[in-house]
Design an enzyme around this catalytic site. Sequence first.
Site, PDB file in Angstrom:
ATOM      1  N   MET A 106       0.715  -1.209  -0.111  1.00 17.94           N
ATOM      2  CA  MET A 106      -0.042  -0.172  -0.118  1.00 17.94           C
ATOM      3  C   MET A 106       0.778   1.241  -0.106  1.00 17.94           C
ATOM      4  O   MET A 106       1.029   1.644   1.048  1.00 17.94           O
ATOM      5  CB  MET A 106      -1.193  -0.090   1.371  1.00 17.94           C
ATOM      6  CG  MET A 106      -1.840   1.342   1.334  1.00 17.94           C
ATOM      7  SD  MET A 106      -2.992   1.347   2.661  1.00 17.94           S
ATOM      8  CE  MET A 106      -4.214   0.109   2.083  1.00 17.94           C
ATOM      9  N   PRO A 107       1.544   1.599  -1.160  1.00 18.60           N
ATOM     10  CA  PRO A 107       2.189   2.752  -1.195  1.00 18.60           C
ATOM     11  C   PRO A 107       1.380   4.079  -1.027  1.00 18.60           C
ATOM     12  O   PRO A 107       0.359   4.232  -1.125  1.00 18.60           O
ATOM     13  CB  PRO A 107       2.649   2.821  -2.667  1.00 18.60           C
ATOM     14  CG  PRO A 107       1.919   1.626  -3.370  1.00 18.60           C
ATOM     15  CD  PRO A 107       1.176   0.981  -2.483  1.00 18.60           C
ATOM     16  N   HIS A 108       2.288   4.743   0.074  1.00 14.44           N
ATOM     17  CA  HIS A 108       1.446   6.057   0.396  1.00 14.44           C
ATOM     18  C   HIS A 108       2.582   7.101   1.059  1.00 14.44           C
ATOM     19  O   HIS A 108       3.639   6.476   1.310  1.00 14.44           O
ATOM     20  CB  HIS A 108       0.415   5.776   1.641  1.00 14.44           C
ATOM     21  CG  HIS A 108       0.807   5.290   2.784  1.00 14.44           C
ATOM     22  ND1 HIS A 108       0.925   4.032   2.769  1.00 14.44           N
ATOM     23  CD2 HIS A 108       1.065   5.743   3.871  1.00 14.44           C
ATOM     24  CE1 HIS A 108       1.500   3.624   4.072  1.00 14.44           C
ATOM     25  NE2 HIS A 108       1.651   4.599   4.556  1.00 14.44           N
ATOM     26  N   ALA A 109       2.291   8.431   1.266  1.00 12.77           N
ATOM     27  CA  ALA A 109       3.081   9.303   2.059  1.00 12.77           C
ATOM     28  C   ALA A 109       2.274   9.973   2.994  1.00 12.77           C
ATOM     29  O   ALA A 109       1.083   9.880   2.972  1.00 12.77           O
ATOM     30  CB  ALA A 109       3.883  10.103   0.876  1.00 12.77           C
TER      31      ALA A 109
END
Length: 147
Positions: free
Chosen positions: A65-68
């Site tokens: 779950m790519p996120h920033a």
Amino acid sequence: MRLIDYFPEASISIINSANDWQEAIDFSMSSLLANHYVNAAYVQAIKDSTLSNGPYYILASGVAMPHARPECGALKTGMSLTLLKENVQFSADDEPVKLLIGLSAADADSHIDAIQVLSELLCEEETLAELLAATSEKQLADIIARA
């Protein structure tokens, strides 16, 4: 709000392969970028953070779950789902990833419900297997819509 409601138009896709994890991030965030849920700085922040901290967003075998952080360019809360037909390797130490769930969290709280429902969905081995074996975007959307 239902889980499927967090996915804007054209945010569920199947891609043959990514050349590397950076391209996989680009694929997973492209619909959120196109629909103005994130800006380009947000996508770069994910890549920069991955280089600094490793792929901290790998949730389960084959799932990331790519996120920033919201302040890095998240404009609206939403999600995307990208299924890769061929796995991508984020690091030598981590399992390869086939399913990427892009996350844009505009603030600290607005995405919590979606994450809880998604977590329950991913904990169901049968449902996770269905997602990983899906052959069409409609099939993926139908699985998400059941949550």
